[in-house]
Write a protein that holds these residues in place. Sequence first.
Motif, PDB file in Angstrom:
ATOM      1  N   CYS A   1      20.635   6.753 -37.838  1.00 58.96           N
ATOM      2  CA  CYS A   1      19.637   7.727 -37.694  1.00 58.96           C
ATOM      3  C   CYS A   1      19.825   8.637 -38.780  1.00 58.96           C
ATOM      4  CB  CYS A   1      19.738   8.547 -36.587  1.00 58.96           C
ATOM      5  SG  CYS A   1      18.322   9.756 -36.241  1.00 58.96           S
TER       6      CYS A   1
ATOM      7  N   CYS B   1      22.928  13.795 -32.250  1.00 59.45           N
ATOM      8  CA  CYS B   1      22.049  12.856 -32.684  1.00 59.45           C
ATOM      9  C   CYS B   1      21.837  11.645 -31.392  1.00 59.45           C
ATOM     10  CB  CYS B   1      22.471  12.102 -33.928  1.00 59.45           C
ATOM     11  SG  CYS B   1      21.407  10.628 -34.384  1.00 59.45           S
ATOM     12  N   HIS B   2      20.968  11.341 -31.262  1.00 58.96           N
ATOM     13  CA  HIS B   2      20.705  10.277 -30.324  1.00 58.96           C
ATOM     14  C   HIS B   2      21.510   8.862 -30.526  1.00 58.96           C
ATOM     15  CE1 HIS B   2      18.137   8.282 -33.487  1.00 58.96           C
ATOM     16  NE2 HIS B   2      17.863   7.270 -32.422  1.00 58.96           N
ATOM     17  N   ARG B   3      22.106   8.786 -31.597  1.00 64.40           N
ATOM     18  CA  ARG B   3      22.647   7.440 -31.972  1.00 64.40           C
ATOM     19  C   ARG B   3      24.017   7.405 -31.151  1.00 64.40           C
ATOM     20  NH1 ARG B   3      23.167   9.991 -37.158  1.00 64.40           N
ATOM     21  NH2 ARG B   3      25.390  10.267 -38.013  1.00 64.40           N
TER      22      ARG B   3
ATOM     23  N   TYR C   1      16.820  10.735 -23.150  1.00 70.60           N
ATOM     24  CA  TYR C   1      16.761   9.813 -23.857  1.00 70.60           C
ATOM     25  C   TYR C   1      16.838   8.566 -23.058  1.00 70.60           C
ATOM     26  CZ  TYR C   1      18.049   6.332 -27.385  1.00 70.60           C
ATOM     27  OH  TYR C   1      18.114   5.302 -28.323  1.00 70.60           O
ATOM     28  N   GLU C   2      18.114   8.530 -22.392  1.00 76.00           N
ATOM     29  CA  GLU C   2      18.613   7.279 -21.675  1.00 76.00           C
ATOM     30  C   GLU C   2      17.768   6.910 -20.800  1.00 76.00           C
ATOM     31  OE1 GLU C   2      22.392   6.115 -18.842  1.00 76.00           O
ATOM     32  OE2 GLU C   2      22.729   7.734 -20.429  1.00 76.00           O
TER      33      GLU C   2
ATOM     34  N   ARG D   1      20.877  19.918 -25.236  1.00 82.12           N
ATOM     35  CA  ARG D   1      21.354  18.711 -25.888  1.00 82.12           C
ATOM     36  C   ARG D   1      21.546  17.712 -24.741  1.00 82.12           C
ATOM     37  NH1 ARG D   1      24.020  21.449 -29.607  1.00 82.12           N
ATOM     38  NH2 ARG D   1      25.934  21.029 -28.948  1.00 82.12           N
TER      39      ARG D   1
ATOM     40  N   ARG E   1      24.343   8.335 -28.051  1.00 87.58           N
ATOM     41  CA  ARG E   1      24.232   7.854 -26.892  1.00 87.58           C
ATOM     42  C   ARG E   1      23.617   6.594 -26.849  1.00 87.58           C
ATOM     43  NH1 ARG E   1      23.076  10.103 -21.591  1.00 87.58           N
ATOM     44  NH2 ARG E   1      24.441  11.750 -22.252  1.00 87.58           N
TER      45      ARG E   1
ATOM     46  N   PRO F   1      13.904   7.737 -29.801  1.00 82.14           N
ATOM     47  CA  PRO F   1      13.374   8.476 -28.767  1.00 82.14           C
ATOM     48  C   PRO F   1      11.803   8.619 -29.060  1.00 82.14           C
ATOM     49  CG  PRO F   1      15.274   9.720 -29.689  1.00 82.14           C
ATOM     50  CD  PRO F   1      15.043   8.548 -30.565  1.00 82.14           C
TER      51      PRO F   1
ATOM     52  N   PHE G   1      19.799  13.946 -24.296  1.00 78.60           N
ATOM     53  CA  PHE G   1      20.339  12.736 -24.265  1.00 78.60           C
ATOM     54  C   PHE G   1      20.171  11.997 -22.830  1.00 78.60           C
ATOM     55  CE2 PHE G   1      23.742  14.396 -27.348  1.00 78.60           C
ATOM     56  CZ  PHE G   1      23.138  14.084 -28.452  1.00 78.60           C
TER      57      PHE G   1
END
Length: 139
Positions: A115, A123-125, A85-86, A78, A127, A60, A82
């Motif tokens: 991450c 966490c973004h991982r 971020y996508e 959150r 997604r 991100p 996400f």
Amino acid sequence: MRIRCDVDAKLKLSTFQIGTRPKSGQGLRVGATRRPPRGVPKSRWERDGYFDVWLPSIAPSQKLITRFKRNFDDPARRRAFFNSYERELLSNAEGRQTLRLLAKLAKRMPISVGCFCADESRCHRSRLYELIMRAAKND
């Protein structure tokens, strides 16, 4: 570490927390963070188990992280992070092609995206994992 594989795509894809020792089956460990580990020389990233390659293009943006930094305990916040971020990752050819590359790699060899976050659900991982799976299905 969680290893999940889609039976149809036969992906060898997993996630990990940066700073944990590599586990069997993780394969190439890709650091998906905006910044590398503080105070750790590049020469030690792989040797000390951080990651094999750092790929900040799938992290991100700092702007996005700053925007959602507060009240991250709120599940709605959150989800909004996400989703943002996508959108950010898919908004340009570099992001889309990087996802496609990771999906193709995961069809041929084990890869793991990681991450620093301890809780993957926050966490973004998590997604990122889904986006790579989707890229594999669409290929």
